[in-house]
Scaffold this motif. Structure first.
Motif, PDB file in Angstrom:
ATOM      1  N   SER A  31      40.346  23.214  33.321  1.00  0.00           N
ATOM      2  CA  SER A  31      41.821  23.260  33.279  1.00  0.00           C
ATOM      3  C   SER A  31      42.316  24.497  34.404  1.00  0.00           C
ATOM      4  CB  SER A  31      42.407  23.135  32.067  1.00  0.00           C
ATOM      5  OG  SER A  31      42.069  24.268  31.272  1.00  0.00           O
ATOM      6  N   ASP A  32      41.323  25.333  34.487  1.00  0.00           N
ATOM      7  CA  ASP A  32      41.573  26.417  35.295  1.00  0.00           C
ATOM      8  C   ASP A  32      41.868  26.441  36.743  1.00  0.00           C
ATOM      9  OD1 ASP A  32      41.084  28.174  32.972  1.00  0.00           O
ATOM     10  OD2 ASP A  32      39.067  28.490  33.532  1.00  0.00           O
ATOM     11  N   GLN A  33      42.843  26.838  37.361  1.00  0.00           N
ATOM     12  CA  GLN A  33      43.161  26.994  38.754  1.00  0.00           C
ATOM     13  C   GLN A  33      42.841  28.259  39.391  1.00  0.00           C
ATOM     14  OE1 GLN A  33      47.104  25.648  39.345  1.00  0.00           O
ATOM     15  NE2 GLN A  33      47.199  24.085  37.515  1.00  0.00           N
ATOM     16  N   THR A  89      49.240  33.378  33.984  1.00  0.00           N
ATOM     17  CA  THR A  89      48.776  33.507  35.196  1.00  0.00           C
ATOM     18  C   THR A  89      48.281  35.167  35.337  1.00  0.00           C
ATOM     19  OG1 THR A  89      50.356  32.296  36.513  1.00  0.00           O
ATOM     20  CG2 THR A  89      49.336  34.067  37.558  1.00  0.00           C
ATOM     21  N   PHE A  90      46.917  35.199  35.801  1.00  0.00           N
ATOM     22  CA  PHE A  90      46.447  36.585  36.032  1.00  0.00           C
ATOM     23  C   PHE A  90      46.461  36.829  37.751  1.00  0.00           C
ATOM     24  CE2 PHE A  90      44.429  35.763  31.983  1.00  0.00           C
ATOM     25  CZ  PHE A  90      44.624  37.180  31.343  1.00  0.00           C
ATOM     26  N   LEU A  91      46.969  37.935  38.093  1.00  0.00           N
ATOM     27  CA  LEU A  91      46.491  38.345  39.455  1.00  0.00           C
ATOM     28  C   LEU A  91      45.303  39.243  39.541  1.00  0.00           C
ATOM     29  CD1 LEU A  91      49.422  36.990  39.972  1.00  0.00           C
ATOM     30  CD2 LEU A  91      49.888  38.666  41.305  1.00  0.00           C
ATOM     31  N   ILE A  92      44.708  39.097  40.374  1.00  0.00           N
ATOM     32  CA  ILE A  92      43.314  39.803  40.430  1.00  0.00           C
ATOM     33  C   ILE A  92      43.598  40.568  42.089  1.00  0.00           C
ATOM     34  CG2 ILE A  92      40.924  40.190  40.749  1.00  0.00           C
ATOM     35  CD1 ILE A  92      42.506  37.287  38.936  1.00  0.00           C
ATOM     36  N   ILE A  93      43.972  41.645  42.068  1.00  0.00           N
ATOM     37  CA  ILE A  93      44.291  42.310  43.253  1.00  0.00           C
ATOM     38  C   ILE A  93      43.320  43.323  43.803  1.00  0.00           C
ATOM     39  CG2 ILE A  93      46.746  41.915  42.870  1.00  0.00           C
ATOM     40  CD1 ILE A  93      46.881  44.813  42.396  1.00  0.00           C
ATOM     41  N   GLY A  94      43.029  43.655  45.152  1.00  0.00           N
ATOM     42  CA  GLY A  94      42.256  44.684  45.367  1.00  0.00           C
ATOM     43  C   GLY A  94      41.603  44.467  46.928  1.00  0.00           C
ATOM     44  N   ASN A  95      40.651  45.138  46.959  1.00  0.00           N
ATOM     45  CA  ASN A  95      39.780  44.871  48.554  1.00  0.00           C
ATOM     46  C   ASN A  95      39.413  43.631  48.774  1.00  0.00           C
ATOM     47  OD1 ASN A  95      40.507  47.661  48.431  1.00  0.00           O
ATOM     48  ND2 ASN A  95      38.178  48.405  48.247  1.00  0.00           N
ATOM     49  N   ASN A  96      38.896  43.483  50.121  1.00  0.00           N
ATOM     50  CA  ASN A  96      38.203  42.303  50.351  1.00  0.00           C
ATOM     51  C   ASN A  96      36.718  42.356  50.366  1.00  0.00           C
ATOM     52  OD1 ASN A  96      38.153  44.085  52.697  1.00  0.00           O
ATOM     53  ND2 ASN A  96      38.164  42.066  54.128  1.00  0.00           N
ATOM     54  N   ASP A  97      36.418  43.355  50.095  1.00  0.00           N
ATOM     55  CA  ASP A  97      34.703  43.715  50.249  1.00  0.00           C
ATOM     56  C   ASP A  97      34.005  43.891  48.821  1.00  0.00           C
ATOM     57  OD1 ASP A  97      36.053  46.158  49.181  1.00  0.00           O
ATOM     58  OD2 ASP A  97      34.701  47.370  50.531  1.00  0.00           O
ATOM     59  N   LEU A  98      34.513  42.710  47.803  1.00  0.00           N
ATOM     60  CA  LEU A  98      34.191  42.636  46.627  1.00  0.00           C
ATOM     61  C   LEU A  98      33.357  41.237  46.304  1.00  0.00           C
ATOM     62  CD1 LEU A  98      37.552  43.554  44.905  1.00  0.00           C
ATOM     63  CD2 LEU A  98      35.506  45.180  45.418  1.00  0.00           C
ATOM     64  N   THR A  99      32.342  41.139  45.377  1.00  0.00           N
ATOM     65  CA  THR A  99      31.919  39.832  44.988  1.00  0.00           C
ATOM     66  C   THR A  99      31.956  39.864  43.685  1.00  0.00           C
ATOM     67  OG1 THR A  99      29.653  40.665  45.139  1.00  0.00           O
ATOM     68  CG2 THR A  99      30.524  39.471  47.153  1.00  0.00           C
ATOM     69  N   PHE A 100      32.193  38.793  42.834  1.00  0.00           N
ATOM     70  CA  PHE A 100      32.602  38.661  41.450  1.00  0.00           C
ATOM     71  C   PHE A 100      31.307  38.169  40.785  1.00  0.00           C
ATOM     72  CE2 PHE A 100      36.368  38.902  43.697  1.00  0.00           C
ATOM     73  CZ  PHE A 100      37.380  39.589  42.884  1.00  0.00           C
ATOM     74  N   GLU A 101      30.887  38.674  39.635  1.00  0.00           N
ATOM     75  CA  GLU A 101      29.939  38.141  38.845  1.00  0.00           C
ATOM     76  C   GLU A 101      30.334  36.611  38.399  1.00  0.00           C
ATOM     77  OE1 GLU A 101      29.324  39.241  34.664  1.00  0.00           O
ATOM     78  OE2 GLU A 101      27.174  40.002  35.365  1.00  0.00           O
ATOM     79  N   LYS A 102      29.545  35.961  38.370  1.00  0.00           N
ATOM     80  CA  LYS A 102      29.903  34.272  38.139  1.00  0.00           C
ATOM     81  C   LYS A 102      30.654  34.121  37.002  1.00  0.00           C
ATOM     82  CE  LYS A 102      27.481  29.975  38.601  1.00  0.00           C
ATOM     83  NZ  LYS A 102      28.421  29.540  39.676  1.00  0.00           N
ATOM     84  N   GLU A 103      30.489  34.892  35.826  1.00  0.00           N
ATOM     85  CA  GLU A 103      31.199  34.728  34.666  1.00  0.00           C
ATOM     86  C   GLU A 103      32.476  35.472  34.571  1.00  0.00           C
ATOM     87  OE1 GLU A 103      29.940  32.597  32.057  1.00  0.00           O
ATOM     88  OE2 GLU A 103      28.485  32.129  34.127  1.00  0.00           O
ATOM     89  N   PHE A 104      32.974  36.158  35.862  1.00  0.00           N
ATOM     90  CA  PHE A 104      34.216  36.787  35.684  1.00  0.00           C
ATOM     91  C   PHE A 104      35.356  36.065  34.989  1.00  0.00           C
ATOM     92  CE2 PHE A 104      38.131  38.272  37.655  1.00  0.00           C
ATOM     93  CZ  PHE A 104      37.772  39.539  37.674  1.00  0.00           C
ATOM     94  N   ILE A 105      35.458  35.029  35.364  1.00  0.00           N
ATOM     95  CA  ILE A 105      36.774  34.525  34.905  1.00  0.00           C
ATOM     96  C   ILE A 105      36.499  34.058  33.308  1.00  0.00           C
ATOM     97  CG2 ILE A 105      38.239  32.215  34.750  1.00  0.00           C
ATOM     98  CD1 ILE A 105      38.434  32.199  37.743  1.00  0.00           C
ATOM     99  N   LEU A 106      35.506  33.576  33.158  1.00  0.00           N
ATOM    100  CA  LEU A 106      35.386  33.220  31.596  1.00  0.00           C
ATOM    101  C   LEU A 106      35.483  34.347  30.474  1.00  0.00           C
ATOM    102  CD1 LEU A 106      32.532  30.630  31.852  1.00  0.00           C
ATOM    103  CD2 LEU A 106      34.872  30.100  31.658  1.00  0.00           C
ATOM    104  N   ASN A 107      34.822  35.547  31.088  1.00  0.00           N
ATOM    105  CA  ASN A 107      34.849  36.950  30.403  1.00  0.00           C
ATOM    106  C   ASN A 107      36.278  37.360  30.406  1.00  0.00           C
ATOM    107  OD1 ASN A 107      32.209  36.910  29.762  1.00  0.00           O
ATOM    108  ND2 ASN A 107      31.691  37.868  31.339  1.00  0.00           N
TER     109      ASN A 107
END
Length: 271
Positions: A31-33, A89-107
């Motif tokens: 259900s997450d968008q 809604t969550f807004l994740i704001i920041g630089n474009n030089d980021l990579t997210f750990e795979k479990e980022f949203i679930l955590n």
């Protein structure tokens, strides 16, 4: 839940492509968008052309094209203003030089967000393994305030002081571990590379305080949070790799100094 990722691009489409790939590979519930907004700060034509191709390949991505480079928080605000927000809604704001750990949203969804939690500071780790959060836990010390005052007093004094400071930091860094073991905790401010804005933030503000072009954003945001008795929450389980792109490092030394000094005149009272 709805997760909107907003990043600023300035001649950094290679990083932006990796940023988008990382987001689209995140684990999530059915259900997450996920939506992605890239704000282009008037990059060169070849970089814009590549961004167009990137957006065409990713249906959940849109690019906002600015006619001039307006700076970091002003750029992010363009993305913030452009999207609708609600309690889911969550807004994740920041630089474009980021990579997210795979479990980022679930955590992120596991965090118990109280009504006074306006901002969440992720566990941001550089490529060489340094943790950049918590950036400031309780307060900026008088020593750090004095250092900032000395640095911004004169270009040549500032450069000398910077050299001494960097030499000392390098020596101390070699003597202490790069990683920390801080638990989830309330902090004064997180590093500016990335923040998560909860819906509580928008109960008080429509956008970020964007009075500086670059540098000092952390102090302005912490002032916004504290002015309404809000909280910035650090959580070690939502992890991000920060690649620290060369765009800022490429700015000529003297120009960078005066940019920092101009910002300092605005944010110094919030240190």
């Amino acid at each position: 839940m709805r997760f909107i990722f907003i990043a600023v691009n300035y001649n950094g489409s290679t990083f932006t492509q990796e940023y988008i790939n990382s987001i689209n590979e995140l684990s999530k519930d059915v259900s997450d968008q996920i939506e992605i907004i890239i704000v282009d700060n008037d990059s060169k034509k070849e970089d814009k052309d590549r961004l167009i191709e990137i957006a065409e390949r990713n249906e959940n991505t849109k690019v906002l094209w600015l006619e001039k480079n307006v700076g970091y928080f002003k750029g992010l605000n363009e993305g913030i203003i452009s999207c609708t927000k609600d309690s889911n809604t969550f807004l994740i704001i920041g630089n474009n030089d980021l990579t997210f750990e795979k479990e980022f949203i679930l955590n992120l969804k596991l965090i118990d967000i109280e009504s006074d939690t306006l901002v969440i500071a992720p566990n941001i780790i550089t490529k060489d393994g340094r943790q950049q959060n918590p950036h400031v836990i309780h307060r900026v010390t008088r020593t750090e305030k004095l250092k900032a005052q000395i640095y911004n007093s004169n270009y040549y004094i500032g450069q000398f002081f910077k050299f001494i400071n960097q030499t000392l930091i390098k020596k101390l860094s070699s003597q202490k571990p790069k990683l920390n073991s801080y638990p989830q905790m309330k902090i004064k401010r997180g590093i500016g590379a990335c923040y998560v804005l909860s819906n509580n933030f928008f109960n008080h503000y429509e956008k970020l305080d964007d009075r500086v072009f670059m540098w000092g954003e952390e102090a302005l945001l912490s002032n916004q949070v504290e002015s309404v008795n809000g909280v910035t929450l650090y959580d070690p389980n939502i992890k991000i790799i920060h690649h620290e792109s060369a765009s800022v490092k490429s700015i000529e030394s003297k120009k960078k100094y005066y940019m920092v000094k101009e910002s300092y005149q605005i944010y110094k009272k919030y240190l």
